[in-house]
Design a protein around this motif. Structure first.
Motif: not given
Ligand SMILES: [Zn+2]
Length: 317
Positions: A197-213
């Motif tokens: 499985v590959i996950i975009n680093s920005f979408h891996f785990g909980e983060s503060g990015i402005q995103s639905d994901y």
């Protein structure tokens, strides 16, 4: 940019309409057996899967940039387990009549393929490695940096993609090889390409990015593929969908967080809270009984999945 052959199989963004068309064409060439797989598991034993997280970074110190903190990685695995165990008091809980606890748990590996102790996290400074694999062969490209025996570990790569890829490339998962209907819709793993499985680093785990994901549910979704689940819309046809009778048949994905779910082909509300749709992370909380049955079938019948269950990686050396 990512390889078409990967994108054609699994991405969560609606922005790649052209690739979606490609996917549908590809899916239409498939055929499958009739629904559905019955789970014949006579016991309630847990399925425990050892995980290795390969953090591919760009030379940052731990906890900065792409070199994600241990806390973030542990939090991601916790979210994964909350979702797969439908754990009360977490975002992964639901009380839907068709909702199910998968009885599958994910454990950061305790020993390496060489029998050494580990915390299940590998950190690779990609700036120090001359990688000869074309970047658009994403699984093999990331596996060149680090890859553990796919028959005994679920390999998860945290991919240091550019910020431009936020919300566009979320993740990818290779599917298992079984005689289940829809088997041919998956992105293949070994021997075609590295498996995991590959996950975009920005979408891996909980983060503060402005995103639905930004709550770590991309991994829940991609591991669903890895364990044999298709998108709810399958090949995009009302008649042949995801081969699960308790997910109302739909022809396409949903995004965002619809308060009034669109209707499925059979007139029932679409199951927008299901992890195998594309909805926002904060709207997802559900696998169904039939989806769980498919995953259990895979864990008992796929050569490269059932071998995970007695992996030496589950135990300390
Ligand atoms: Zn997907």
């Amino acid at each position: 940019m990512m390889a078409q052959r990967i994108l054609s199989i699994d991405y969560k963004s609606f922005r790649f309409q052209i690739f979606m068309c490609f996917s549908i064409l590809f899916f239409l060439t498939s055929c499958g057996k009739e629904d559905i797989v019955q789970d014949q598991d006579p016991n309630d034993d847990l399925y425990r899967i050892p995980v290795v997280v390969h953090v591919i970074h760009k030379g940052e110190v731990i906890g900065e940039g792409y070199n994600l903190s241990e806390e973030r990685i542990l939090g991601q695995i916790e979210t994964l387990n909350e979702d797969y165990r439908r754990k009360e008091g977490t975002r992964g809980f639901n009380d839907h009549p068709d909702g199910a606890d998968t009885k599958i748990e994910f454990v950061l590996a305790k020993s390496t393929p060489d029998g050494q102790p580990t915390n299940g996290i590998v950190r690779i400074n990609s700036t120090l490695v001359d990688n000869p694999i074309p970047p658009n062969h994403r699984f093999d490209y990331l596996a060149f940096y680090s890859y553990w025996d796919y028959e005994h570990y679920l390999n998860i790569w945290v991919d240091p993609l550019q910020p431009l890829a936020i919300d566009i490339v979320l993740g990818f998962g290779t599917g298992p090889n079984t005689d289940l209907p829809g088997n041919d819709l998956f992105s293949p793993g070994e021997p075609t390409q590295a498996e995991g499985v590959i996950i975009n680093s920005f979408h891996f785990g909980e983060s503060g990015i402005q995103s639905d994901y930004n709550l770590g549910r991309t991994l829940t979704h991609e591991v669903g593929h890895y364990l044999g689940l298709l998108h709810l819309w399958g090949n995009g046809d009302c008649a042949t969908n995801d081969y699960c009778e308790d997910t109302p048949p739909v022809t396409s994905h949903n995004t965002g967080c619809p308060s009034n779910p669109p209707l499925a082909c059979n007139g029932e509300p679409a199951l927008v809270e299901n992890y195998m749709d594309y909805n926002a992370d904060n709207c997802m909380n559900m696998f169904t009984n039939d989806q769980v049955a498919r995953m259990h079938y895979v864990l008992k019948n796929s050569v490269a999945r059932k071998s995970l269950l007695d992996s030496p990686g589950l135990n300390k050396p």
